[in-house]
Design a protein around this motif. Structure first.
Motif, PDB file in Angstrom:
ATOM      1  N   VAL A  90      46.163  23.986  78.872  1.00 30.07           N
ATOM      2  CA  VAL A  90      45.705  25.351  78.584  1.00 30.07           C
ATOM      3  C   VAL A  90      46.321  25.842  77.277  1.00 30.07           C
ATOM      4  CG1 VAL A  90      45.698  27.720  79.410  1.00 30.07           C
ATOM      5  CG2 VAL A  90      45.358  25.856  81.021  1.00 30.07           C
ATOM      6  N   ALA A  91      47.608  25.584  77.075  1.00 31.91           N
ATOM      7  CA  ALA A  91      48.265  25.992  75.834  1.00 31.91           C
ATOM      8  C   ALA A  91      47.666  25.273  74.634  1.00 31.91           C
ATOM      9  CB  ALA A  91      49.767  25.714  75.918  1.00 31.91           C
ATOM     10  N   ALA A  92      47.270  24.012  74.800  1.00 33.12           N
ATOM     11  CA  ALA A  92      46.643  23.268  73.704  1.00 33.12           C
ATOM     12  C   ALA A  92      45.314  23.899  73.310  1.00 33.12           C
ATOM     13  CB  ALA A  92      46.433  21.810  74.107  1.00 33.12           C
ATOM     14  N   ALA A  93      44.529  24.321  74.319  1.00 35.02           N
ATOM     15  CA  ALA A  93      43.271  25.004  74.013  1.00 35.02           C
ATOM     16  C   ALA A  93      43.540  26.302  73.260  1.00 35.02           C
ATOM     17  CB  ALA A  93      42.504  25.283  75.305  1.00 35.02           C
ATOM     18  N   GLY A  94      44.552  27.052  73.695  1.00 35.78           N
ATOM     19  CA  GLY A  94      44.911  28.275  72.985  1.00 35.78           C
ATOM     20  C   GLY A  94      45.429  27.998  71.592  1.00 35.78           C
ATOM     21  N   VAL A  96      44.591  25.506  69.604  1.00 32.78           N
ATOM     22  CA  VAL A  96      43.460  25.178  68.732  1.00 32.78           C
ATOM     23  C   VAL A  96      42.740  26.454  68.299  1.00 32.78           C
ATOM     24  CG1 VAL A  96      41.207  24.051  68.644  1.00 32.78           C
ATOM     25  CG2 VAL A  96      43.148  22.868  69.681  1.00 32.78           C
ATOM     26  N   LEU A  97      42.504  27.351  69.234  1.00 33.40           N
ATOM     27  CA  LEU A  97      41.847  28.615  68.886  1.00 33.40           C
ATOM     28  C   LEU A  97      42.689  29.413  67.897  1.00 33.40           C
ATOM     29  CD1 LEU A  97      40.497  29.832  72.358  1.00 33.40           C
ATOM     30  CD2 LEU A  97      39.166  28.950  70.435  1.00 33.40           C
ATOM     31  N   GLY A  98      43.989  29.480  68.158  1.00 34.28           N
ATOM     32  CA  GLY A  98      44.870  30.223  67.266  1.00 34.28           C
ATOM     33  C   GLY A  98      44.951  29.619  65.880  1.00 34.28           C
ATOM     34  N   LEU A 160      43.237  32.181  75.947  1.00 30.70           N
ATOM     35  CA  LEU A 160      42.987  33.203  74.930  1.00 30.70           C
ATOM     36  C   LEU A 160      44.270  33.954  74.589  1.00 30.70           C
ATOM     37  CD1 LEU A 160      40.738  34.449  73.232  1.00 30.70           C
ATOM     38  CD2 LEU A 160      40.346  36.097  75.075  1.00 30.70           C
ATOM     39  N   ILE A 161      45.068  34.244  75.601  1.00 26.15           N
ATOM     40  CA  ILE A 161      46.338  34.923  75.346  1.00 26.15           C
ATOM     41  C   ILE A 161      47.293  34.004  74.587  1.00 26.15           C
ATOM     42  CG2 ILE A 161      48.354  35.932  76.474  1.00 26.15           C
ATOM     43  CD1 ILE A 161      46.455  36.808  78.729  1.00 26.15           C
ATOM     44  N   ALA A 162      47.276  32.718  74.909  1.00 22.45           N
ATOM     45  CA  ALA A 162      48.109  31.769  74.166  1.00 22.45           C
ATOM     46  C   ALA A 162      47.690  31.702  72.701  1.00 22.45           C
ATOM     47  CB  ALA A 162      48.015  30.384  74.813  1.00 22.45           C
ATOM     48  N   SER A 163      46.385  31.757  72.449  1.00 17.49           N
ATOM     49  CA  SER A 163      45.900  31.730  71.069  1.00 17.49           C
ATOM     50  C   SER A 163      46.334  32.971  70.307  1.00 17.49           C
ATOM     51  CB  SER A 163      44.374  31.612  71.052  1.00 17.49           C
ATOM     52  OG  SER A 163      43.759  32.810  71.504  1.00 17.49           O
ATOM     53  N   TYR A 164      46.496  34.071  71.019  1.00 17.72           N
ATOM     54  CA  TYR A 164      46.945  35.327  70.402  1.00 17.72           C
ATOM     55  C   TYR A 164      48.323  35.162  69.773  1.00 17.72           C
ATOM     56  CZ  TYR A 164      48.900  40.085  70.483  1.00 17.72           C
ATOM     57  OH  TYR A 164      49.537  41.259  70.164  1.00 17.72           O
TER      58      TYR A 164
END
Length: 292
Positions: A90-94, A96-98, A160-164
């Protein structure tokens, strides 16, 4: 210094820091009273009894023991590996978005001084919003998203929050890198009638790598932190964040157990940063001036 020697030196310093932390932990248990130190009504140092602060070897030993007293229960290590794998994905997905969002914002701000003046204060201000307050809003917004058969899941809110959190260091670090070429280098490209796009690809992006790599490592660690906090705030099951809460409920009777989960969360952040370091090995020729 070669890449191999640099990695070996970083690993050595990391091991030394870990040993120092263990020594300090045990020294505090010896020096500080079990009830902690107090100045008047204020608590200066917390309690150091075995319930609040177990010995390091007790925490390590607990990791290899069964999670519960039930027959066939997995060890704490197995349970932590399972939840850490969930949180890492999940953190990896965030992350990448970030990274994508931060890189795009940096390019836009470098392209236009007006955009930089307008966006950069908001980029900095965004980091003052507490995640605990942001998490319920993200979950609420996500519940209203309907894209055909796609159904918004809680782990998406966590990502999404991780990407923030991952967005900020990438945006600031890459902007600094894109602006790092000297005036003489930029003028040389202009003299060759190079377009802005060619200057970006051939000059500014390579020059930004020494600034970007530390930002990517920081973004990876903060993405893990964001994912853990978001798991707790949103009630998402399956990750290390919820495991920390679950183990903390047994802290009075099994004090080493919650500390084992906290240790796993810390190691997960280091693993994420280490994986990004491995990704950066392919950019070694741009790292001669890397900024730490």
């Amino acid at each position: 210094m070669t890449t191999g020697r640099r990695v070996a030196r970083s690993a050595l310093w990391g091991a030394a820091a870990l040993v120092l932390l263990v020594v300090l932990w045990e020294v505090v248990k010896v020096v500080v009273p079990d009830t902690g130190w107090h100045v008047g009504e204020a608590s200066v140092l917390p309690r150091t009894d075995d319930v609040a602060m177990p010995h390091v070897w007790e925490i390590v030993a607990r990791i290899g023991e069964p999670e519960t007293s039930a027959t066939g229960a997995p060890t704490v290590l197995v349970a932590m590996l399972q939840v850490c794998w969930f949180t890492l994905r999940v953190a990896a997905a965030g992350w990448v978005l970030g990274v994508v969002g931060g890189a795009l914002a940096a390019v836009v701000m470098q392209r236009s001084r007006v955009a930089e003046s307008a966006l950069l204060p908001w980029v900095v201000l965004s980091q003052t919003v507490p995640l605990v307050a942001l998490a319920p809003l993200v979950v609420g917004w996500g519940g209203r998203i309907h894209l055909g058969a796609l159904e918004w899941q809680k782990w998406m809110s966590v990502a999404l929050i991780a990407s923030y959190l991952a967005f900020f260091p990438v945006a600031v670090g890459m902007l600094r890198g894109l602006q790092s070429p000297t005036a003489a280098q930029v003028e040389l490209f202009r003299a060759q009638a190079a377009s802005w796009g060619r200057t970006l690809v051939s000059l500014r992006l390579p020059a930004s790598v020494p600034y970007l790599l530390p930002a990517l490592r920081l973004a990876a660690a903060t993405a893990v932190v964001g994912a853990i906090v978001a798991e707790v705030s949103t009630g998402t099951k399956g990750g290390i964040g919820r495991l920390v809460i679950a183990y903390a409920q047994a802290a009075s009777g099994d004090p080493a157990k919650p500390w084992a989960a906290i240790l796993a969360a810390a190691v997960l952040g280091l693993v994420a940063a280490g994986l990004v370091t491995l990704l950066g090995l392919g950019l070694g020729r741009y790292r001669h001036a890397e900024v730490s």
